[in-house]
Design an enzyme around this catalytic site. Sequence first.
Site, PDB file in Angstrom:
ATOM      1  N   THR A  12     -17.344   7.518  12.820  1.00  0.00           N
ATOM      2  CA  THR A  12     -16.364   6.594  13.376  1.00  0.00           C
ATOM      3  C   THR A  12     -17.081   5.673  14.346  1.00  0.00           C
ATOM      4  O   THR A  12     -17.704   6.135  15.306  1.00  0.00           O
ATOM      5  CB  THR A  12     -15.240   7.349  14.114  1.00  0.00           C
ATOM      6  OG1 THR A  12     -14.548   8.164  13.165  1.00  0.00           O
ATOM      7  CG2 THR A  12     -14.252   6.374  14.754  1.00  0.00           C
ATOM      8  N   TYR A  57       1.702   6.581  15.257  1.00  0.00           N
ATOM      9  CA  TYR A  57       0.497   5.780  15.012  1.00  0.00           C
ATOM     10  C   TYR A  57      -0.770   6.579  15.346  1.00  0.00           C
ATOM     11  O   TYR A  57      -1.750   6.574  14.593  1.00  0.00           O
ATOM     12  CB  TYR A  57       0.598   4.524  15.873  1.00  0.00           C
ATOM     13  CG  TYR A  57      -0.480   3.481  15.681  1.00  0.00           C
ATOM     14  CD1 TYR A  57      -0.484   2.662  14.551  1.00  0.00           C
ATOM     15  CD2 TYR A  57      -1.455   3.277  16.654  1.00  0.00           C
ATOM     16  CE1 TYR A  57      -1.453   1.674  14.397  1.00  0.00           C
ATOM     17  CE2 TYR A  57      -2.418   2.290  16.513  1.00  0.00           C
ATOM     18  CZ  TYR A  57      -2.417   1.491  15.385  1.00  0.00           C
ATOM     19  OH  TYR A  57      -3.372   0.521  15.241  1.00  0.00           O
ATOM     20  N   ALA A  58      -0.738   7.290  16.473  1.00  0.00           N
ATOM     21  CA  ALA A  58      -1.903   8.091  16.880  1.00  0.00           C
ATOM     22  C   ALA A  58      -2.181   9.183  15.852  1.00  0.00           C
ATOM     23  O   ALA A  58      -3.343   9.444  15.510  1.00  0.00           O
ATOM     24  CB  ALA A  58      -1.663   8.699  18.260  1.00  0.00           C
ATOM     25  N   ALA A  80      -1.437   9.145  12.641  1.00  0.00           N
ATOM     26  CA  ALA A  80      -1.977   8.530  11.424  1.00  0.00           C
ATOM     27  C   ALA A  80      -3.440   8.134  11.613  1.00  0.00           C
ATOM     28  O   ALA A  80      -4.288   8.383  10.749  1.00  0.00           O
ATOM     29  CB  ALA A  80      -1.140   7.304  11.045  1.00  0.00           C
ATOM     30  N   VAL A  90       0.809  -1.226   0.000  1.00  0.00           N
ATOM     31  CA  VAL A  90       0.000   0.000   0.000  1.00  0.00           C
ATOM     32  C   VAL A  90       0.841   1.274   0.000  1.00  0.00           C
ATOM     33  O   VAL A  90       0.311   2.363  -0.182  1.00  0.00           O
ATOM     34  CB  VAL A  90      -0.993   0.049   1.195  1.00  0.00           C
ATOM     35  CG1 VAL A  90      -2.054  -1.015   1.071  1.00  0.00           C
ATOM     36  CG2 VAL A  90      -0.269  -0.009   2.524  1.00  0.00           C
TER      37      VAL A  90
HETATM   38  N1  NAP Z   1      -4.820  -5.480  16.808  1.00  0.00           N
HETATM   39  C1  NAP Z   1      -5.326  -4.451  17.465  1.00  0.00           C
HETATM   40  O1  NAP Z   1      -5.513  -4.496  18.672  1.00  0.00           O
HETATM   41  C2  NAP Z   1      -5.679  -3.206  16.720  1.00  0.00           C
HETATM   42  C3  NAP Z   1      -6.204  -2.152  17.451  1.00  0.00           C
HETATM   43  C4  NAP Z   1      -6.569  -0.990  16.801  1.00  0.00           C
HETATM   44  C5  NAP Z   1      -6.416  -0.908  15.440  1.00  0.00           C
HETATM   45  N2  NAP Z   1      -5.891  -1.924  14.718  1.00  0.00           N
HETATM   46  C6  NAP Z   1      -5.748  -1.751  13.282  1.00  0.00           C
HETATM   47  O2  NAP Z   1      -6.346  -2.815  12.590  1.00  0.00           O
HETATM   48  C7  NAP Z   1      -5.665  -3.073  11.377  1.00  0.00           C
HETATM   49  C8  NAP Z   1      -5.243  -4.530  11.299  1.00  0.00           C
HETATM   50  O3  NAP Z   1      -4.469  -4.810  12.449  1.00  0.00           O
HETATM   51  P1  NAP Z   1      -3.984  -6.306  12.830  1.00  0.00           P
HETATM   52  O4  NAP Z   1      -3.809  -6.306  14.284  1.00  0.00           O
HETATM   53  O5  NAP Z   1      -4.861  -7.291  12.196  1.00  0.00           O
HETATM   54  O6  NAP Z   1      -2.530  -6.306  12.141  1.00  0.00           O
HETATM   55  P2  NAP Z   1      -1.549  -7.498  11.788  1.00  0.00           P
HETATM   56  O7  NAP Z   1      -2.043  -8.780  12.345  1.00  0.00           O
HETATM   57  O8  NAP Z   1      -0.202  -7.021  12.178  1.00  0.00           O
HETATM   58  O9  NAP Z   1      -1.669  -7.558  10.175  1.00  0.00           O
HETATM   59  C9  NAP Z   1      -1.288  -6.458   9.416  1.00  0.00           C
HETATM   60  C10 NAP Z   1      -1.717  -6.662   7.991  1.00  0.00           C
HETATM   61  O10 NAP Z   1      -1.324  -5.511   7.226  1.00  0.00           O
HETATM   62  C11 NAP Z   1      -0.562  -5.933   6.116  1.00  0.00           C
HETATM   63  N3  NAP Z   1       0.427  -4.922   5.754  1.00  0.00           N
HETATM   64  C12 NAP Z   1       1.422  -4.399   6.513  1.00  0.00           C
HETATM   65  N4  NAP Z   1       2.151  -3.511   5.814  1.00  0.00           N
HETATM   66  C13 NAP Z   1       1.607  -3.457   4.562  1.00  0.00           C
HETATM   67  C14 NAP Z   1       1.910  -2.761   3.365  1.00  0.00           C
HETATM   68  N5  NAP Z   1       2.935  -1.881   3.286  1.00  0.00           N
HETATM   69  N6  NAP Z   1       1.131  -2.961   2.257  1.00  0.00           N
HETATM   70  C15 NAP Z   1       0.105  -3.817   2.316  1.00  0.00           C
HETATM   71  N7  NAP Z   1      -0.232  -4.526   3.409  1.00  0.00           N
HETATM   72  C16 NAP Z   1       0.519  -4.354   4.519  1.00  0.00           C
HETATM   73  C17 NAP Z   1       0.071  -7.223   6.548  1.00  0.00           C
HETATM   74  O11 NAP Z   1       0.428  -7.975   5.397  1.00  0.00           O
HETATM   75  P3  NAP Z   1       1.581  -9.131   5.483  1.00  0.00           P
HETATM   76  O12 NAP Z   1       0.967 -10.286   6.225  1.00  0.00           O
HETATM   77  O13 NAP Z   1       1.883  -9.456   4.070  1.00  0.00           O
HETATM   78  O14 NAP Z   1       2.730  -8.512   6.226  1.00  0.00           O
HETATM   79  C18 NAP Z   1      -1.040  -7.862   7.357  1.00  0.00           C
HETATM   80  O15 NAP Z   1      -1.975  -8.486   6.508  1.00  0.00           O
HETATM   81  C19 NAP Z   1      -4.491  -2.108  11.347  1.00  0.00           C
HETATM   82  O16 NAP Z   1      -4.839  -0.967  10.596  1.00  0.00           O
HETATM   83  C20 NAP Z   1      -4.322  -1.746  12.806  1.00  0.00           C
HETATM   84  O17 NAP Z   1      -3.721  -0.485  12.959  1.00  0.00           O
HETATM   85  C21 NAP Z   1      -5.514  -3.093  15.347  1.00  0.00           C
END
Ligand code: NAP
Lengths: 245, 79
Positions: free
Chosen positions: A235, A152-153, A155, A61
């Site tokens: 939101t 992060y905050a 963004a 991305v």
């Molecule tokens: N987990 C939480 O508690 C939490 C809380 C608040 C918000 N969020 C948000 O929820 C979303 C998903 O979080 P998650 O916890 O599921 O994350 P995750 O398990 O770390 O997975 C991240 C995903 O993003 C992909 N990614 C990373 N860099 C990328 C790039 N440059 N281009 C395309 N894809 C990319 C990764 O692909 P690869 O597998 O190929 O690396 C993976 O599929 C994020 O936006 C995160 O900020 C999560």
Amino acid sequence: MQLEQQVALVTGASRGIGKSIAETLAQAGAVVIGTATSESGAGAISDYLSAYGGQGRVLDVTDDDSVQQLVTGLKEASGLPQILVNNAGITEDKLLMRMSATDWQRVLDTNLSAIYRMSKAFIRGMMKTRNGRIINIGSVIGSMGNAGQSNYAAAKAGLIGFSKALAQEVGARGITVNVVAPGYIQTDMTADLPEDQKTALLDKIPLQKLGETDDIARAVLFLAAESGRYITGETLHVNGGMYMA
Amino acid sequence: MSDIENKVKEIVVEQLDLDVSASELNNSASFVDDLGADSLDTVELVMALEEEFECEIPEEDAEKITTVQQAIDYVTANV
Ligand SMILES: NC(=O)c1ccc[n+]([C@@H]2O[C@H](COP(=O)([O-])OP(=O)(O)OC[C@H]3O[C@@H](n4cnc5c(N)ncnc54)[C@H](OP(=O)(O)O)[C@@H]3O)[C@@H](O)[C@H]2O)c1
């Protein structure tokens, strides 16, 4: 089914929240395209989506060319998506005093500029069909802040403003733009939290547990389906009550 | 009417959802002032021209296309 004959694109669908969103939208009848950064990741996505007619694709991305390749590829294959879920995200936690320009830039680029890039690339198709749903995955941190996560905050707060502005631009074309803001969800991203931090965290969550990826996926489905048709620029916080907007 | 003129007018009529036929469309008509287009309509119009004539219209040029005639002139000169 709720999303029959719709194409949905979910970024970062290889694991965690994105994977759960992709599965949920597919079960609701959408043809889901899920993305990963590697060929093997894309292959694994194809494995779980093909039963529903969906598939995995490679996407970075942060790379304009990669985004453009995806647009071209989808035009020829599934068709362009009416539903775009910008889920891919990373963290690079450090106190500001120790945060390098690279730490800042990478997080802003992957979590915020990517949403500009993806929305711009895919909104054209939605304008034509006069129908579209853009759902950006934010974070409770974008509203609360958190020590060690200024990049992060910033963004995650930024994408809320982006979504409100875009929602006003394209509302007349039947396109909605919303944010789903997760609290702490059990994924790779939160797996590294030290035990004492986790305990302290639970004290602040009225529902007294971390969320599951499925909790986020359901909220996304709600906004993507007919149920969300009159909601835009909003939101939706899904955080067990740890922050009440 | 040239082919380009005709095609441009057809696109304008379709994009702005006008109640006139392409041949009735006045060349001097302004998209915003005479044909009721809003800013998003004009962006979409330029996108439609790009697609029809398989070209890319840079932002600086797109801003200057505000009437039917300007669109015809632009396409004639650049395609
Ligand atoms: N987990 C939480 O508690 C939490 C809380 C608040 C918000 N969020 C948000 O929820 C979303 C998903 O979080 P998650 O916890 O599921 O994350 P995750 O398990 O770390 O997975 C991240 C995903 O993003 C992909 N990614 C990373 N860099 C990328 C790039 N440059 N281009 C395309 N894809 C990319 C990764 O692909 P690869 O597998 O190929 O690396 C993976 O599929 C994020 O936006 C995160 O900020 C999560």
